[in-house]
Design a protein around this motif. Structure first.
Motif, PDB file in Angstrom:
ATOM      1  N   ARG A 102      12.753  58.326 -39.322  1.00  0.00           N
ATOM      2  CA  ARG A 102      13.561  57.326 -40.034  1.00  0.00           C
ATOM      3  C   ARG A 102      13.603  57.618 -41.530  1.00  0.00           C
ATOM      4  O   ARG A 102      14.640  57.432 -42.182  1.00  0.00           O
ATOM      5  CB  ARG A 102      13.001  55.923 -39.773  1.00  0.00           C
ATOM      6  N   ARG A 131      16.043  60.496 -42.301  1.00  0.00           N
ATOM      7  CA  ARG A 131      17.424  59.995 -42.284  1.00  0.00           C
ATOM      8  C   ARG A 131      17.739  59.224 -43.560  1.00  0.00           C
ATOM      9  O   ARG A 131      18.818  59.388 -44.150  1.00  0.00           O
ATOM     10  CB  ARG A 131      17.640  59.100 -41.057  1.00  0.00           C
ATOM     11  N   ALA A 132      16.792  58.374 -44.001  1.00  0.00           N
ATOM     12  CA  ALA A 132      17.027  57.583 -45.212  1.00  0.00           C
ATOM     13  C   ALA A 132      17.100  58.474 -46.448  1.00  0.00           C
ATOM     14  O   ALA A 132      17.942  58.253 -47.338  1.00  0.00           O
ATOM     15  CB  ALA A 132      15.926  56.539 -45.370  1.00  0.00           C
ATOM     16  N   ARG A 158      18.039  61.634 -46.628  1.00  0.00           N
ATOM     17  CA  ARG A 158      19.301  62.372 -46.619  1.00  0.00           C
ATOM     18  C   ARG A 158      20.489  61.457 -46.901  1.00  0.00           C
ATOM     19  O   ARG A 158      21.459  61.869 -47.530  1.00  0.00           O
ATOM     20  CB  ARG A 158      19.459  63.073 -45.274  1.00  0.00           C
ATOM     21  N   ARG A 159      20.407  60.226 -46.438  1.00  0.00           N
ATOM     22  CA  ARG A 159      21.510  59.280 -46.652  1.00  0.00           C
ATOM     23  C   ARG A 159      21.567  58.801 -48.094  1.00  0.00           C
ATOM     24  O   ARG A 159      22.636  58.777 -48.712  1.00  0.00           O
ATOM     25  CB  ARG A 159      21.337  58.089 -45.706  1.00  0.00           C
ATOM     26  N   ASP A 160      20.419  58.415 -48.652  1.00  0.00           N
ATOM     27  CA  ASP A 160      20.390  57.790 -49.975  1.00  0.00           C
ATOM     28  C   ASP A 160      20.197  58.773 -51.114  1.00  0.00           C
ATOM     29  O   ASP A 160      20.550  58.481 -52.260  1.00  0.00           O
ATOM     30  CB  ASP A 160      19.291  56.728 -50.021  1.00  0.00           C
ATOM     31  N   GLY A 161      19.567  59.910 -50.819  1.00  0.00           N
ATOM     32  CA  GLY A 161      19.362  60.913 -51.861  1.00  0.00           C
ATOM     33  C   GLY A 161      18.320  60.538 -52.895  1.00  0.00           C
ATOM     34  O   GLY A 161      18.318  61.093 -53.999  1.00  0.00           O
TER      35      GLY A 161
END
Length: 283
Positions: free
Chosen positions: A38, A41-42, A44-47
């Motif tokens: 998780r 994923r966070a 990579r999504r939020d940077g």
């Protein structure tokens, strides 16, 4: 100058935030694969890295022990960043304490007690209740205790807490990833059963600061989610861009940028210190 020499005194409000090579970080517990997934994923999504892991330096070396943030460090390793912003603390400070969580493991068919008896290959001994079991664990009389609808048992032979790490890994491996598990500081089995469903409370022996350091420096790890560090002045929501962590620039340049950014936030009154215990609802 060493990390330890640069640490602020307890009286100062400014936390020590340092860029460190991820290769220098030694965990004392295994990461939780589900949480790491998780977090990847966070990230990579939020940077951004929202909350820095918390580490303490090892005397006489350039290595640090990860006290809190094993999952974050594992996730950052997975995405290939070379350097990490960490909060560096003096582990000898009395205000920093370590305790243990309990695990509440939901049952589906065979109970955890039955699985331990059948598959772990070590004995279980009845106890009068969770209080007595915890006292016996504190005396080194077992590696863990189980509290369920059938009562309380102490698991395994007595041994040094560090030496029990492998056996604890085997025990937790009986339910980790297959049974839904909650970390808790309670053994209110009736309340948790009503809220989550029928289950077993797993009680772990106490681990001290020396145990944590010995585990990490000896290349051993506890299962995920056992130790619990209380660290005053914990830094949250630092929100460091992953681009900084991935940059090929040297650590000194990255540190200078971080120091400047932190100073600007202080001057803009963008930093708040909450002395009271806090609940976060956006984790």
């Amino acid at each position: 100058m060493s990390i330890r020499q640069r640490l602020p005194s307890v009286a100062r409000a400014t936390p020590a935030l340092r860029f460190l090579e991820i290769s220098r970080m030694l965990p004392h517990e295994d990461p939780d694969p589900g949480r790491v997934h998780r977090l990847v994923r966070a990230l990579r999504r939020d940077g951004i890295l929202r909350n820095p892991p918390i580490v303490t330096p090892i005397a006489g070396s350039d290595l640090v022990v990860v006290l809190d943030g094993a999952n974050r460090v594992a996730a950052l390793r997975e995405i290939g960043v070379p350097d990490v912003v960490a909060q560096v603390v003096d582990y000898e400070t009395p205000e920093i304490s370590v305790s243990t969580w309990r695990h509440y493991v939901l049952e589906a068919g065979e109970s955890l007690r039955q699985r331990v008896a059948a598959r772990l290959g070590i004995g279980i001994v009845p106890a009068a209740g969770p209080d007595e079991a915890e006292r016996r664990l504190g005396q080194g009389d077992g590696i863990a205790a189980l509290f369920d609808g059938d009562g309380t048992v102490v698991v395994g032979p007595g041994m040094d807490p560090v030496e029990s790490a492998a056996l604890l890994g085997n025990l937790v491996g009986l339910y980790a990833g297959t049974s839904e598990t909650y970390r808790t500081d309670s053994w209110d089995i009736e309340g948790m059963s009503h809220e989550f469903g029928r289950g077993t409370v797993v009680i772990f022996p106490p681990f001290g600061k020396r145990d944590v350091l010995k585990l990490a420096t000896g290349g051993m790890r506890l299962p995920a989610g056992i130790t619990r560090h209380l660290i005053p002045g914990r830094v949250l929501r630092l929100n460091v861009p992953l681009a900084w962590l991935r940059s090929p620039e040297g650590v000194a340049i990255k540190q200078s940028r971080l120091d400047q950014t932190v100073e600007e936030r202080w001057r803009a009154h963008g930093v708040r210190h909450y002395a009271e215990a806090t609940y976060l609802f956006d984790e």
